[in-house]
Write a protein that holds these residues in place. Sequence first.
Motif, PDB file in Angstrom:
ATOM      1  N   CYS A  12      21.243  -3.732   0.066  1.00  0.00           N
ATOM      2  CA  CYS A  12      20.515  -4.715   0.429  1.00  0.00           C
ATOM      3  C   CYS A  12      21.535  -5.536   1.970  1.00  0.00           C
ATOM      4  N   LYS A  13      23.080  -5.545   2.072  1.00  0.00           N
ATOM      5  CA  LYS A  13      23.263  -5.522   3.646  1.00  0.00           C
ATOM      6  C   LYS A  13      22.129  -4.585   4.318  1.00  0.00           C
ATOM      7  N   GLU A  14      21.737  -3.363   4.378  1.00  0.00           N
ATOM      8  CA  GLU A  14      21.433  -2.202   5.301  1.00  0.00           C
ATOM      9  C   GLU A  14      20.435  -2.492   5.278  1.00  0.00           C
ATOM     10  N   LEU A  15      18.826  -2.748   3.944  1.00  0.00           N
ATOM     11  CA  LEU A  15      18.134  -3.125   4.121  1.00  0.00           C
ATOM     12  C   LEU A  15      17.764  -4.676   5.008  1.00  0.00           C
ATOM     13  N   ILE A  16      18.787  -5.456   5.374  1.00  0.00           N
ATOM     14  CA  ILE A  16      18.715  -6.969   5.886  1.00  0.00           C
ATOM     15  C   ILE A  16      18.725  -6.612   7.586  1.00  0.00           C
ATOM     16  N   ALA A  17      19.958  -5.364   7.896  1.00  0.00           N
ATOM     17  CA  ALA A  17      19.601  -5.003   8.319  1.00  0.00           C
ATOM     18  C   ALA A  17      18.739  -4.547   9.221  1.00  0.00           C
ATOM     19  N   GLY A  18      18.028  -3.934   8.867  1.00  0.00           N
ATOM     20  CA  GLY A  18      16.649  -2.294   9.429  1.00  0.00           C
ATOM     21  C   GLY A  18      15.901  -3.773   8.854  1.00  0.00           C
ATOM     22  N   GLY A  19      16.063  -4.968   9.112  1.00  0.00           N
ATOM     23  CA  GLY A  19      14.371  -6.042   9.615  1.00  0.00           C
ATOM     24  C   GLY A  19      13.784  -6.480   8.018  1.00  0.00           C
ATOM     25  N   LEU A  20      14.434  -6.394   6.946  1.00  0.00           N
ATOM     26  CA  LEU A  20      14.157  -7.230   6.123  1.00  0.00           C
ATOM     27  C   LEU A  20      14.930  -8.472   5.429  1.00  0.00           C
ATOM     28  N   ALA A  21      13.522  -9.367   5.342  1.00  0.00           N
ATOM     29  CA  ALA A  21      14.244 -10.841   5.713  1.00  0.00           C
ATOM     30  C   ALA A  21      14.669 -10.604   4.042  1.00  0.00           C
ATOM     31  N   PRO A  22      15.945 -11.543   4.444  1.00  0.00           N
ATOM     32  CA  PRO A  22      16.935 -12.205   3.418  1.00  0.00           C
ATOM     33  C   PRO A  22      16.266 -12.472   2.341  1.00  0.00           C
ATOM     34  N   ASP A  23      14.791 -12.997   2.174  1.00  0.00           N
ATOM     35  CA  ASP A  23      14.198 -13.979   1.172  1.00  0.00           C
ATOM     36  C   ASP A  23      13.082 -12.354   0.624  1.00  0.00           C
ATOM     37  N   THR A  24      13.042 -11.622   1.129  1.00  0.00           N
ATOM     38  CA  THR A  24      12.380 -10.923   0.348  1.00  0.00           C
ATOM     39  C   THR A  24      12.344 -10.756  -1.271  1.00  0.00           C
ATOM     40  N   PRO A  25      11.339 -10.593  -2.043  1.00  0.00           N
ATOM     41  CA  PRO A  25      10.944 -10.619  -3.210  1.00  0.00           C
ATOM     42  C   PRO A  25      12.121  -8.598  -3.533  1.00  0.00           C
ATOM     43  N   ALA A  26      12.671  -9.310  -4.749  1.00  0.00           N
ATOM     44  CA  ALA A  26      13.578  -8.025  -5.200  1.00  0.00           C
ATOM     45  C   ALA A  26      13.682  -8.511  -6.459  1.00  0.00           C
ATOM     46  N   ALA A  27      14.140  -7.378  -7.577  1.00  0.00           N
ATOM     47  CA  ALA A  27      14.240  -7.806  -9.267  1.00  0.00           C
ATOM     48  C   ALA A  27      14.977  -6.416  -8.997  1.00  0.00           C
ATOM     49  N   VAL A  28      16.273  -6.508 -10.685  1.00  0.00           N
ATOM     50  CA  VAL A  28      16.363  -5.624 -11.269  1.00  0.00           C
ATOM     51  C   VAL A  28      15.788  -5.399 -12.746  1.00  0.00           C
ATOM     52  N   ILE A  29      15.523  -4.586 -13.253  1.00  0.00           N
ATOM     53  CA  ILE A  29      15.813  -4.364 -14.680  1.00  0.00           C
ATOM     54  C   ILE A  29      16.088  -3.429 -15.051  1.00  0.00           C
ATOM     55  N   GLN A  30      17.096  -3.624 -16.361  1.00  0.00           N
ATOM     56  CA  GLN A  30      18.264  -3.574 -16.811  1.00  0.00           C
ATOM     57  C   GLN A  30      17.500  -2.851 -18.114  1.00  0.00           C
TER      58      GLN A  30
ATOM     59  N   ALA B  77      13.844   0.304   5.394  1.00  0.00           N
ATOM     60  CA  ALA B  77      12.889  -1.233   5.733  1.00  0.00           C
ATOM     61  C   ALA B  77      12.024  -1.249   6.603  1.00  0.00           C
ATOM     62  N   ARG B  78      11.941   0.105   7.625  1.00  0.00           N
ATOM     63  CA  ARG B  78      10.535  -0.537   8.377  1.00  0.00           C
ATOM     64  C   ARG B  78       9.826   0.286   8.305  1.00  0.00           C
ATOM     65  N   CYS B  79       9.774   0.833   7.222  1.00  0.00           N
ATOM     66  CA  CYS B  79       8.180   1.830   6.919  1.00  0.00           C
ATOM     67  C   CYS B  79       7.674   1.909   5.449  1.00  0.00           C
ATOM     68  N   SER B  80       8.168   1.173   4.152  1.00  0.00           N
ATOM     69  CA  SER B  80       7.870   1.255   4.146  1.00  0.00           C
ATOM     70  C   SER B  80       7.699   0.200   3.100  1.00  0.00           C
ATOM     71  N   ASP B  81       6.197  -0.235   2.483  1.00  0.00           N
ATOM     72  CA  ASP B  81       6.221  -2.100   1.631  1.00  0.00           C
ATOM     73  C   ASP B  81       7.181  -2.331   0.322  1.00  0.00           C
ATOM     74  N   GLY B  82       7.229  -1.274  -0.141  1.00  0.00           N
ATOM     75  CA  GLY B  82       8.323  -1.858  -1.454  1.00  0.00           C
ATOM     76  C   GLY B  82       9.376  -0.411  -1.789  1.00  0.00           C
ATOM     77  N   LEU B  83      10.794  -0.841  -2.601  1.00  0.00           N
ATOM     78  CA  LEU B  83      11.060   0.350  -2.540  1.00  0.00           C
ATOM     79  C   LEU B  83      11.167  -0.019  -4.266  1.00  0.00           C
TER      80      LEU B  83
ATOM     81  N   SER C 146       0.870  -1.505  -0.238  1.00  0.00           N
ATOM     82  CA  SER C 146      -0.146   0.487  -0.205  1.00  0.00           C
ATOM     83  C   SER C 146       0.778   1.047  -0.609  1.00  0.00           C
ATOM     84  N   SER C 147       2.071   1.443   0.033  1.00  0.00           N
ATOM     85  CA  SER C 147       3.170   2.141   0.154  1.00  0.00           C
ATOM     86  C   SER C 147       4.198   2.132  -0.925  1.00  0.00           C
ATOM     87  N   VAL C 148       4.794   2.946  -1.394  1.00  0.00           N
ATOM     88  CA  VAL C 148       5.953   2.902  -2.080  1.00  0.00           C
ATOM     89  C   VAL C 148       7.058   3.907  -1.854  1.00  0.00           C
TER      90      VAL C 148
END
Length: 265
Positions: A189-207, A170-176, A146-148
């Motif tokens: 990525c390391k900072e987001l995980i340290a902030g509470g996001l699980a390592p298995d959080t889905p992520a993508a890169v679009i080039q 990592a703690r205040c937004s549903d998506g980045l 609900s937030s990005v």
Amino acid sequence: MSAASPLSTQGTVYLVGAGPGDPELLTLKAHRLLRCCDALVYDSLVPKALLDLVPEGCERQFVGKRRGHHSVPQPSTNAVLVELAGRHRTVVRLKGGDPFLFGRGGEEAAHLAARGIPVQVVPGVTAGIAAPAYAGIPVTHRRAGSSVTFVTGHEEIDKARPGVDWQGLARCSDGLVIYMGLHNLSRICKELIAGGLAPDTPAAVIQQGTVLGQRDLVAPLGELADRVAEQGFVSPSIVVVGQVVAERVAACAPAPADAEMPIPF
């Protein structure tokens, strides 16, 4: 024109968003301005098809900025816009994406306005929405986000305020949606995980989103940086982090366009 006589100009500078790369995502207003402009100032991410729209005799100035390449400093670009507005009635400053979203349009508008030069902003489709869409990824979703947050992964080191608080995000937004994030991706990525996001959080890169050459990678956040390095992803790329990536519907993604193709109108 010198700054000492700012009110002598008759020109208007239009800060125009060129969109994310697919020439057909250009707005009608941007198209009209390109067809009638007297001077064009453009960036490195602007499709050639858009440059072909300007009238014969239009004065062109390239002011591109790319990491690792010679770039035109922002003060020089500001000076070019002021000088052209002193000689031309319609000056288009064409920027990839949207001029007010990581496009330095705010800086240019302020510089021009301070010198009495009329400025108009023409928004454009931003890559942070279009590139994920062309990969079938919605940046918001009723079940998943609900937030990005749109954030830059490449900050100027001389900013007076602290840098991006990745752990806080990592703690205040549903998506980045991260612009210019590849260079610092491992740290992000390391900072987001340290902030509470699980390592298995889905992520993508679009080039190269929305154009031929577009490719994407979906991976868990904890593996994303290594996978991107292994597969040789380069800029320009958009990074998306959050459960919205799991809502990807690849079958609905439009085919990337040829950025060099002529515009059919």
